[in-house]
Design an enzyme around this catalytic site. Structure first.
Site, PDB file in Angstrom:
ATOM      1  N   TYR A  63      14.310  31.414   6.079  1.00 30.37           N
ATOM      2  CA  TYR A  63      13.070  32.084   6.488  1.00 30.37           C
ATOM      3  C   TYR A  63      13.056  32.352   7.987  1.00 30.37           C
ATOM      4  O   TYR A  63      13.410  31.470   8.774  1.00 30.37           O
ATOM      5  CB  TYR A  63      11.857  31.211   6.158  1.00 30.37           C
ATOM      6  CG  TYR A  63      11.510  31.143   4.692  1.00 30.37           C
ATOM      7  CD1 TYR A  63      11.176  32.290   3.969  1.00 30.37           C
ATOM      8  CD2 TYR A  63      11.479  29.912   4.036  1.00 30.37           C
ATOM      9  CE1 TYR A  63      10.838  32.211   2.620  1.00 30.37           C
ATOM     10  CE2 TYR A  63      11.138  29.821   2.689  1.00 30.37           C
ATOM     11  CZ  TYR A  63      10.823  30.973   1.992  1.00 30.37           C
ATOM     12  OH  TYR A  63      10.478  30.890   0.680  1.00 30.37           O
ATOM     13  N   ASP A 102      11.587  23.593  -0.946  1.00 33.93           N
ATOM     14  CA  ASP A 102      12.386  22.864  -1.932  1.00 33.93           C
ATOM     15  C   ASP A 102      13.870  22.799  -1.630  1.00 33.93           C
ATOM     16  O   ASP A 102      14.619  22.141  -2.345  1.00 33.93           O
ATOM     17  CB  ASP A 102      12.236  23.530  -3.307  1.00 33.93           C
ATOM     18  CG  ASP A 102      10.828  23.993  -3.552  1.00 33.93           C
ATOM     19  OD1 ASP A 102       9.941  23.126  -3.612  1.00 33.93           O
ATOM     20  OD2 ASP A 102      10.604  25.212  -3.637  1.00 33.93           O
ATOM     21  N   HIS A 158      -5.942  -7.775  13.127  1.00 31.76           N
ATOM     22  CA  HIS A 158      -4.734  -6.940  13.088  1.00 31.76           C
ATOM     23  C   HIS A 158      -4.328  -6.589  14.515  1.00 31.76           C
ATOM     24  O   HIS A 158      -5.176  -6.243  15.335  1.00 31.76           O
ATOM     25  CB  HIS A 158      -5.026  -5.670  12.278  1.00 31.76           C
ATOM     26  CG  HIS A 158      -3.814  -4.853  11.951  1.00 31.76           C
ATOM     27  ND1 HIS A 158      -2.696  -5.390  11.351  1.00 31.76           N
ATOM     28  CD2 HIS A 158      -3.538  -3.540  12.140  1.00 31.76           C
ATOM     29  CE1 HIS A 158      -1.788  -4.426  11.176  1.00 31.76           C
ATOM     30  NE2 HIS A 158      -2.270  -3.303  11.655  1.00 31.76           N
ATOM     31  N   CYS A 209      13.039  24.812   3.893  1.00 32.17           N
ATOM     32  CA  CYS A 209      12.133  25.463   2.938  1.00 32.17           C
ATOM     33  C   CYS A 209      11.337  24.400   2.188  1.00 32.17           C
ATOM     34  O   CYS A 209      11.530  23.208   2.379  1.00 32.17           O
ATOM     35  CB  CYS A 209      12.921  26.291   1.925  1.00 32.17           C
ATOM     36  SG  CYS A 209      14.150  27.389   2.611  1.00 32.17           S
ATOM     37  N   ARG A 259       1.201 -11.263   6.870  1.00 31.58           N
ATOM     38  CA  ARG A 259       1.233 -10.012   6.110  1.00 31.58           C
ATOM     39  C   ARG A 259       2.557  -9.295   6.370  1.00 31.58           C
ATOM     40  O   ARG A 259       2.781  -8.772   7.455  1.00 31.58           O
ATOM     41  CB  ARG A 259       0.048  -9.118   6.523  1.00 31.58           C
ATOM     42  CG  ARG A 259      -1.315  -9.785   6.325  1.00 31.58           C
ATOM     43  CD  ARG A 259      -2.453  -8.805   6.516  1.00 31.58           C
ATOM     44  NE  ARG A 259      -2.505  -8.209   7.831  1.00 31.58           N
ATOM     45  CZ  ARG A 259      -3.207  -8.673   8.860  1.00 31.58           C
ATOM     46  NH1 ARG A 259      -3.958  -9.754   8.726  1.00 31.58           N
ATOM     47  NH2 ARG A 259      -3.185  -8.048  10.013  1.00 31.58           N
ATOM     48  N   ARG A 295     -10.490  -0.567  15.073  1.00 32.48           N
ATOM     49  CA  ARG A 295     -10.413   0.181  13.825  1.00 32.48           C
ATOM     50  C   ARG A 295     -11.526  -0.333  12.912  1.00 32.48           C
ATOM     51  O   ARG A 295     -12.576   0.285  12.835  1.00 32.48           O
ATOM     52  CB  ARG A 295      -9.016   0.006  13.200  1.00 32.48           C
ATOM     53  CG  ARG A 295      -8.763   0.917  12.033  1.00 32.48           C
ATOM     54  CD  ARG A 295      -7.300   0.953  11.619  1.00 32.48           C
ATOM     55  NE  ARG A 295      -6.795  -0.317  11.093  1.00 32.48           N
ATOM     56  CZ  ARG A 295      -5.550  -0.482  10.637  1.00 32.48           C
ATOM     57  NH1 ARG A 295      -4.698   0.530  10.649  1.00 32.48           N
ATOM     58  NH2 ARG A 295      -5.146  -1.645  10.168  1.00 32.48           N
ATOM     59  N   LYS A 326       0.842  -1.199   0.000  1.00 28.66           N
ATOM     60  CA  LYS A 326       0.000   0.000   0.000  1.00 28.66           C
ATOM     61  C   LYS A 326       0.881   1.254   0.000  1.00 28.66           C
ATOM     62  O   LYS A 326       2.089   1.160   0.255  1.00 28.66           O
ATOM     63  CB  LYS A 326      -0.899  -0.013   1.243  1.00 28.66           C
ATOM     64  CG  LYS A 326      -0.142  -0.049   2.571  1.00 28.66           C
ATOM     65  CD  LYS A 326      -1.064  -0.389   3.740  1.00 28.66           C
ATOM     66  CE  LYS A 326      -0.290  -0.481   5.053  1.00 28.66           C
ATOM     67  NZ  LYS A 326      -1.140  -0.970   6.160  1.00 28.66           N
TER      68      LYS A 326
HETATM   69  C1  PLP Z   1      -0.372  -1.886   6.861  1.00 30.31           C
HETATM   70  C2  PLP Z   1      -0.884  -3.156   7.369  1.00 30.31           C
HETATM   71  C3  PLP Z   1      -0.025  -4.248   7.562  1.00 30.31           C
HETATM   72  C4  PLP Z   1       1.475  -4.143   7.438  1.00 30.31           C
HETATM   73  O1  PLP Z   1       1.989  -3.730   8.676  1.00 30.31           O
HETATM   74  P1  PLP Z   1       3.559  -3.734   8.949  1.00 30.31           P
HETATM   75  O2  PLP Z   1       3.662  -3.236  10.329  1.00 30.31           O
HETATM   76  O3  PLP Z   1       4.147  -2.780   7.958  1.00 30.31           O
HETATM   77  O4  PLP Z   1       4.020  -5.112   8.753  1.00 30.31           O
HETATM   78  C5  PLP Z   1      -0.572  -5.458   7.909  1.00 30.31           C
HETATM   79  N1  PLP Z   1      -1.903  -5.591   8.081  1.00 30.31           N
HETATM   80  C6  PLP Z   1      -2.760  -4.563   7.939  1.00 30.31           C
HETATM   81  C7  PLP Z   1      -4.220  -4.792   8.151  1.00 30.31           C
HETATM   82  C8  PLP Z   1      -2.291  -3.314   7.599  1.00 30.31           C
HETATM   83  O5  PLP Z   1      -3.147  -2.296   7.481  1.00 30.31           O
END
Ligand code: PLP
Length: 379
Positions: free
Chosen positions: A269, A317, A175, A315, A227, A146, A48
């Site tokens: 700045y 850039d 998660h 800044c 994951r 969540r 992602k």
């Molecule tokens: C982003 C995400 C992950 C990856 O998490 P890491 O900490 O980068 O391994 C895994 N599961 C879900 C649901 C996520 O949103």
């Protein structure tokens, strides 16, 4: 690594600015292997947010034939469709909500959805009519609060009410909120046992719960796919320095101007910095529009074996650095990389490495190693 030479050999054809991220794709593979040795199960590569800023096309391409990667995970439907257009054949799961007006695209591109509430399920059932069912993974909320179903009752209800004409249940997942924190191990274990409890004896093609932190710091056997996110990019999930993993991204800039300022002169700045004595000041072409946030003021960069402080405000850039006589025009500057790990930079910025890499903006050129042929995207 100085790309000026590469440039002279004509290998890199587009080089518009002396600020670039170096992406070492071989390290991705090494990190996947390292994590595989720990979990010994197939993995879903989380790519992602443009592969955590590393460039989803190149990352997906270098992983698509990896024997340990059997699936991809993204955050949005757009990211999922982009992967399909790239020719990714594996299942692609969108880990968050997608707007309901795009359900036809979900089927067209064979994308898997997260089914995370009874309301969401009912909405889809009332709206969606198609010959082919939508592939879904049911999200279970075991404490993160969540998305996801919050109880065994809710889970059983979804299993009972969901129409097989509309949904093909491919997986179930949860998660973890604290897998990276040793002090909150009990919370992690609570989430895990709640997940098992809700699952009961049900079997699914994919059962997943492990993120990078869970893979690295815990042992878990009921799930059949893990994951892999930040660890794949070679960064420790807890934000510590990590010798087992190889940091895939480094960020470089170059000195575009060096000048001598006199004692009492100001920099940038708001005149927030004043020279204590006659000083050498170098200017680098990187700023907050590149994701190099203003909080970097006062931190250090690495040039020719020495660390030099950023003086004056960052800044949009450009940024100024207090150097010495040894620093010359066109010298290479490491923002983070071999000498400044992301973990250290994140601590100094009071953030996490995830945020730093994700914020590196599109205009920062990514230079890949090994050098890639052009990647074609079908329309
Ligand atoms: C982003 C995400 C992950 C990856 O998490 P890491 O900490 O980068 O391994 C895994 N599961 C879900 C649901 C996520 O949103």
């Amino acid at each position: 690594m100085d790309y000026t030479r590469t440039l002279k050999r004509g290998v890199i054809v587009t080089h518009y600015r002396d600020t670039y991220a170096r992406i070492q794709l071989d390290y991705l593979k090494d990190n996947v292997n390292t994590l595989y040795q720990k979990v010994k199960k197939p993995m879903m590569a989380i790519i992602k947010a443009n592969a955590y800023g590393h460039g989803y096309k190149e990352v997906a391409n270098s992983l698509k034939e990896n024997p340990h990667i059997s699936m991809f995970g993204v955050a949005t439907l757009k990211e999922a469709i982009d992967l399909r257009k790239l020719g990714i054949q594996q299942d692609i799961l969108v880990l968050g909500a997608i707007p309901l007006e795009n359900l036809d695209k979900v089927v067209k591109y064979d994308i898997s959805l997260s089914l995370f509430s009874l309301d969401y399920m009912k909405e889809i059932q009332s709206l969606f009519h198609h010959q082919k069912p939508i592939k879904v993974h049911i999200a279970i909320d075991t404490g993160m609060n969540r998305i996801g179903l919050k109880s065994k009752e809710e889970f059983e209800k979804v299993l009972k009410l969901c129409s097989t004409d509309i949904f093909q249940i491919d997986g179930v997942f949860t998660h973890f909120a604290t897998a990276d924190d040793d002090l909150q191990k009990a919370a992690y274990e609570n989430q895990l046992s709640m997940f098992y409890e809700i699952l009961g004896d049900h079997q699914f093609k994919y059962i997943h719960c492990q993120n990078s932190a869970s893979m690295m710091y815990h042992h878990e056997t009921r799930s059949n796919i893990a994951r892999i996110g930040i660890a794949m990019y070679g960064v420790d999930p807890a934000g510590d320095e990590c010798l087992q993993l190889k940091q895939v991204m480094s960020l470089y800039s170059k000195v575009v101007m060096v000048k001598k300022v006199h004692k009492g002169e100001h920099i940038g700045y708001g005149f927030t910095y004043q020279a204590d004595e006659d000083e050498y000041i170098a200017t680098l072409p990187i700023g907050y529009a590149d994701g190099f946030v203003r909080a970097n003021q006062g931190r250090k960069v690495y040039i020719n074996g020495h660390y030099y402080p950023i003086v004056g405000r960052v800044c949009m850039d450009q940024v100024m650095v207090k150097v010495d006589e040894s620093v010359a025009l066109h010298d290479l500057v490491e923002i983070f990389g071999e000498h400044i790990p992301l973990s250290q930079m994140a601590k100094e910025l009071d953030t996490i490495p995830y945020e730093i890499v994700c914020l590196i903006s599109e205009r920062v050129e990514r230079i890949y190693e090994p050098v890639l042929d052009k990647i074609y995207v079908s329309q």
